[in-house]
Design an enzyme around this catalytic site. Structure first.
Site, PDB file in Angstrom:
ATOM      1  N   CYS A 213       0.873  -1.174   0.000  1.00 47.72           N
ATOM      2  CA  CYS A 213       0.000   0.000   0.000  1.00 47.72           C
ATOM      3  C   CYS A 213       0.909   1.222   0.000  1.00 47.72           C
ATOM      4  O   CYS A 213       1.666   1.439   0.950  1.00 47.72           O
ATOM      5  CB  CYS A 213      -0.896  -0.016   1.236  1.00 47.72           C
TER       6      CYS A 213
ATOM      7  N   CYS B  20      -3.257   6.954  -4.819  1.00 46.14           N
ATOM      8  CA  CYS B  20      -2.985   5.512  -4.726  1.00 46.14           C
ATOM      9  C   CYS B  20      -1.540   5.200  -5.168  1.00 46.14           C
ATOM     10  O   CYS B  20      -1.214   5.247  -6.357  1.00 46.14           O
ATOM     11  CB  CYS B  20      -3.970   4.692  -5.560  1.00 46.14           C
TER      12      CYS B  20
HETATM   13  O1  PYC Z   1      -1.822   3.800  -1.931  1.00 44.53           O
HETATM   14  O2  PYC Z   1      -1.332   1.831  -2.729  1.00 44.53           O
HETATM   15  C1  PYC Z   1      -2.102   2.610  -2.195  1.00 44.53           C
HETATM   16  C2  PYC Z   1      -3.445   2.123  -1.813  1.00 44.53           C
HETATM   17  C3  PYC Z   1      -3.984   0.900  -2.064  1.00 44.53           C
HETATM   18  C4  PYC Z   1      -5.267   0.911  -1.523  1.00 44.53           C
HETATM   19  C5  PYC Z   1      -5.468   2.140  -0.949  1.00 44.53           C
HETATM   20  N1  PYC Z   1      -4.343   2.872  -1.136  1.00 44.53           N
END
Ligand code: PYC
Length: 313
Positions: free
Chosen positions: A89, A238
């Site tokens: 993550c 993300c």
């Molecule tokens: O930042 O990789 C990330 C992530 C995955 C799910 C929520 N954030």
């Protein structure tokens, strides 16, 4: 007797990470992948207690700090969410770095974390700014067609960035914060159709993150909406999703080594990404973002409480 779990809450570009620093389950001394299996099989109630309501919410991502196998690493970490576990993550690793600094366990500079899908580097550049070098990322398929019942046909790329992603560009949707319900519905139906049609990541792995891309309204290189496995959308750009995107750009020859890609989230937060080009079209992505500590607390799990272990749907 009530159990007590000490946590530090951070958010990275608006996306929360709740870091367990004490009181979590005893997961043994295996690799992080082995300890994830123990967590899942024997202690899953702790995952639910920490991130689900009434203490958390669908958007909360959890991280448990563990003693690393290699004593030279800063920590081991396993990430989890409202429905299960994450390989890696990115926003969470940035949050963990800021939490470790807050605890006085690391200072500025480069450190390494063990995760279930491999080691990642965290570089604390300032109190709140962190650059991570994520696991090796790559695309396995381009322009995969999927006809979603009741919607339309979409084409997307399948890529690994620490989790499996389906990345869609031509979707006809407006990427705006006031359109999140629709974006959630479309992304969820794409995900369900991929699963129903047996379209997977490598080795039959479930594609559990969907990314819709569009132009940035604030001068970034692009904007994205990312739907996470438990149907919550990522408030941050993300980290693993940006890594998957960088892998696709590099595979298309659209991103040079060291060139900066600025990825905007659906709420306007931004990560900066660059790649090192590796053999076989793979990349080592570097993602820079900011996180803030926003809470320090003790969760109390009272055996008399009917929702002590969280509300599990
Ligand atoms: O930042 O990789 C990330 C992530 C995955 C799910 C929520 N954030």
């Amino acid at each position: 007797m009530a159990e007590r779990i000490t946590v530090i809450d951070t958010h990275t570009g608006g996306e929360p990470t709740r870091v367990i620093v004490a009181g979590g389950p005893e997961l043994g001394s295996g690799t992080m992948a082995q300890r994830l299996a123990v967590f899942h099989e024997r202690f899953d109630r702790y995952r639910s207690a920490v991130v689900n309501e009434p203490r958390g919410s669908d958007v909360m991502v959890g991280a448990i700090l563990l003693p690393p196998q290699n004593a030279e690493r800063a920590a081991g970490v396993i990430f989890f969410n409202n429905v299960g576990y994450l390989g890696m993550c990115g926003h969470g690793a940035i949050g963990v770095a800021v939490a470790l600094d807050h605890l006085g366990k690391i200072g500025s500079g480069v450190h390494r974390l063990e995760t279930p899908v491999g080691e990642v580097t965290i570089e604390l550049e300032g109190k709140n700014t962190v650059a991570i070098e994520n696991v090796v990322s790559y695309r396995i398929a381009k322009d995969v067609a999927v006809d979603v019942p009741g919607l339309r046909a979409y084409k997307g790329d399948i890529a690994w960035g620490g989790n499996w992603f389906f990345l869609v560009h031509d979707h006809g949707e407006t990427l705006a914060a006031d359109n999140i319900e629709r974006l959630t519905d479309v992304s969820w139906r794409i995900r369900q159709t991929l699963e129903a049609r047996g379209i997977t990541g490598e080795g039959g792995a479930l594609i559990d993150h969907i990314e819709l891309f569009g132009p940035s309204g604030q001068g970034a290189s692009g904007k994205s909406f990312v739907l996470c496995p438990g149907r919550a959308y990522d408030r941050s750009p993300c980290g693993t999703g940006t890594s998957a995107k960088l892998a696709c750009l590099a595979a298309d020859g659209a991103l040079r080594e060291g060139e900066i890609w600025r990825q905007e989230s659906i709420i306007g937060s931004v990560f900066e990404g660059t790649v090192r080009l590796l053999n076989g079209g793979r990349v080592a992505p570097r993602i820079r973002g900011t996180a803030y500590v926003c809470g320090e607390s003790t969760l109390i799990i009272d055996p008399a409480d009917p929702f002590a272990w969280g509300i599990r749907s």
